[in-house]
Design a protein around this motif. Sequence first.
Motif, PDB file in Angstrom:
ATOM      1  N   UNK A  96       0.845  -1.205   0.000  1.00 38.51           N
ATOM      2  CA  UNK A  96       0.000   0.000   0.000  1.00 38.51           C
ATOM      3  C   UNK A  96       0.870   1.241   0.000  1.00 38.51           C
ATOM      4  N   UNK A  97       1.938   1.222   0.802  1.00 39.75           N
ATOM      5  CA  UNK A  97       2.819   2.385   0.856  1.00 39.75           C
ATOM      6  C   UNK A  97       3.449   2.663  -0.505  1.00 39.75           C
ATOM      7  N   UNK A  98       3.925   1.591  -1.175  1.00 44.69           N
ATOM      8  CA  UNK A  98       4.601   1.831  -2.466  1.00 44.69           C
ATOM      9  C   UNK A  98       3.593   2.306  -3.496  1.00 44.69           C
ATOM     10  N   UNK A  99       2.356   1.740  -3.444  1.00 45.67           N
ATOM     11  CA  UNK A  99       1.320   2.209  -4.380  1.00 45.67           C
ATOM     12  C   UNK A  99       0.999   3.684  -4.129  1.00 45.67           C
ATOM     13  N   UNK A 100       0.856   4.040  -2.862  1.00 46.69           N
ATOM     14  CA  UNK A 100       0.544   5.435  -2.549  1.00 46.69           C
ATOM     15  C   UNK A 100       1.677   6.342  -3.000  1.00 46.69           C
ATOM     16  N   UNK A 101       2.928   5.865  -2.839  1.00 47.76           N
ATOM     17  CA  UNK A 101       4.062   6.688  -3.276  1.00 47.76           C
ATOM     18  C   UNK A 101       3.995   6.910  -4.778  1.00 47.76           C
ATOM     19  N   UNK A 102       3.643   5.852  -5.510  1.00 47.89           N
ATOM     20  CA  UNK A 102       3.548   5.967  -6.977  1.00 47.89           C
ATOM     21  C   UNK A 102       2.429   6.938  -7.367  1.00 47.89           C
ATOM     22  N   UNK A 103       1.275   6.812  -6.688  1.00 49.00           N
ATOM     23  CA  UNK A 103       0.147   7.721  -6.960  1.00 49.00           C
ATOM     24  C   UNK A 103       0.559   9.156  -6.717  1.00 49.00           C
ATOM     25  N   UNK A 104       1.282   9.347  -5.580  1.00 44.54           N
ATOM     26  CA  UNK A 104       1.718  10.690  -5.216  1.00 44.54           C
ATOM     27  C   UNK A 104       2.639  11.249  -6.297  1.00 44.54           C
ATOM     28  N   UNK A 105       3.535  10.414  -6.797  1.00 36.36           N
ATOM     29  CA  UNK A 105       4.452  10.895  -7.843  1.00 36.36           C
ATOM     30  C   UNK A 105       3.675  11.289  -9.101  1.00 36.36           C
ATOM     31  N   UNK A 106       2.642  10.490  -9.450  1.00 37.64           N
ATOM     32  CA  UNK A 106       1.847  10.814 -10.635  1.00 37.64           C
ATOM     33  C   UNK A 106       1.102  12.114 -10.464  1.00 37.64           C
ATOM     34  N   UNK A 107       0.484  12.304  -9.280  1.00 40.78           N
ATOM     35  CA  UNK A 107      -0.401  13.454  -9.110  1.00 40.78           C
ATOM     36  C   UNK A 107       0.353  14.718  -8.764  1.00 40.78           C
ATOM     37  N   UNK A 108       1.429  14.585  -7.972  1.00 41.17           N
ATOM     38  CA  UNK A 108       2.100  15.802  -7.462  1.00 41.17           C
ATOM     39  C   UNK A 108       3.533  15.936  -7.937  1.00 41.17           C
ATOM     40  N   UNK A 109       4.006  14.900  -8.671  1.00 45.87           N
ATOM     41  CA  UNK A 109       5.405  14.922  -9.102  1.00 45.87           C
ATOM     42  C   UNK A 109       6.339  15.122  -7.935  1.00 45.87           C
ATOM     43  N   UNK A 110       6.014  14.479  -6.828  1.00 42.28           N
ATOM     44  CA  UNK A 110       6.858  14.653  -5.644  1.00 42.28           C
ATOM     45  C   UNK A 110       6.874  13.342  -4.869  1.00 42.28           C
TER      46      UNK A 110
END
Lengths: 110, 247
Positions: A96-110
Motif C-alpha cells: 500500500x505504501x509503495x502504491x501510494x508513493x507511486x500515486x503521489x508521484x503521478x499526481x504531485x510529481x513529488x
Amino acid sequence: MIPAIGMVVGILVGLLFHPTVPVWMQPYLPIAVIAALDAVFGAVRAVLDGIFNDKVFVISFLSNVVVAAFIVFLGDQLGVGSQLSTGVVVVLGIRIFSNVASIRRHLFHA
Amino acid sequence: MSGGATGWRRLVRMGAPRATKANALATVLALLLGFAIVTQVRQTRSEGLDALRQTELVGLLDDVSQRSDRLDKDAAQLRRTRDELVSGGASDREARKAARERLSSLEVLAGTVPAKGPGITITIGDPRHEITDSVLLDALQELRDAGAEAVQIGPVRVVASTYFGTAQDGTVQVDGVGVRPPYRILAIGDPHTMAAAMAIPGGLAENVRQLGGHPTITQSQTIHIDALHSPPAHRYAQPVPTATPTQ
C-alpha cells in the motif's frame, strides 16, 4: 466515481445497521479488509499508469481477499495464525505504501 | 506540471460514470469494502476477550497470573513490614509509658510538681519558743523512716537538698526560708504508720511536749502539697551515660 460512491454508501449502511461479525469470520475480516484496500490502491495506481482494466481490478480484488483469508486460515490450522496475520499485514502495508508513493508521484510529481 | 495534469485528467476520465458490467461489479465490491471496514472498526472497538485467539488468551492468562504472583509477593512483604512497625510501635509505647511513670515519681521526689494523697498534718504550737531546728529535723527523719513520700514544712517543699538552720534572731530556717510557729508539717504517705511513728515514746510528740509545745497530729485521706522546689542547674555534676535500660 461510481465505485467511490458505492464505498461511501457501504460505510453509511454499516453505520446504520450495526452489523456484528459472525464468529467464523472474525479472524479473517481484518486481513481481508487490508487486502481489499491494497487492491483499491493498486487500481488507482493503474488508472494513473494508464493500464487500468475493470476486469483485472475485480479479479485482483477478489483474489487478494480470498488469498489473505486463506493464509490466515492456514496459519490458524498450523498454530502460527497470529504471526502469519502479522506477516500478511506487513506485506500488504508495504505494498500500500509503495502504491501510494507511486500515486503521489503521478499526481504531485513529488 | 504537464505530467501532473495528465494524472488528474486520467483520474477524472476514469471517474466518469460508465455503464459497464465490470464497473458495476467494482461498485459492488467497493460497497462491500466500505461496509466491511465499518463493521470491523465497530467490532474492534466493542470486542473484549471473546474475539482473541487461544494463543493470545493463554499469553494473557500467563501475564495476569505472573503479575498476580508478583503482587502477592509484594503484599506479603508489605504485610511483614507493617507487622514489624506495629510491634515496634507497641514496644515504643511501653517504653514511653514506663518513662512517663519514672518521670512523675522523680518529679514528686525532686519537688517540682504538686503532690496529693493520703497523709498526715502535724501542727506544733510553740508558746515558749523552745522548738529548735533540730526538733524539726528529727521530725523529718522520723517521717521519712515511716515512709513519707512528699513533705512540706511551712511554705517549703522538703527535698533531698533541704537543710535546717537558725537565723540570728532565733527563727528556724528551712532551706533558708524563715518558718515561724505554729509549725505546720504536711506529709504524704501511709497516714496510720506515720501517725504511729510520731506518737511512739521518745518520738516527736513526746519531745515537743517536754519542750512545752502542743503537737497536733491529724490523719486525712487527701493531703495537698503544693509548695514547689525549683532545682538549681548543676554546674559541676554531669550525668554519666549508662546503657539504655531494657524493657
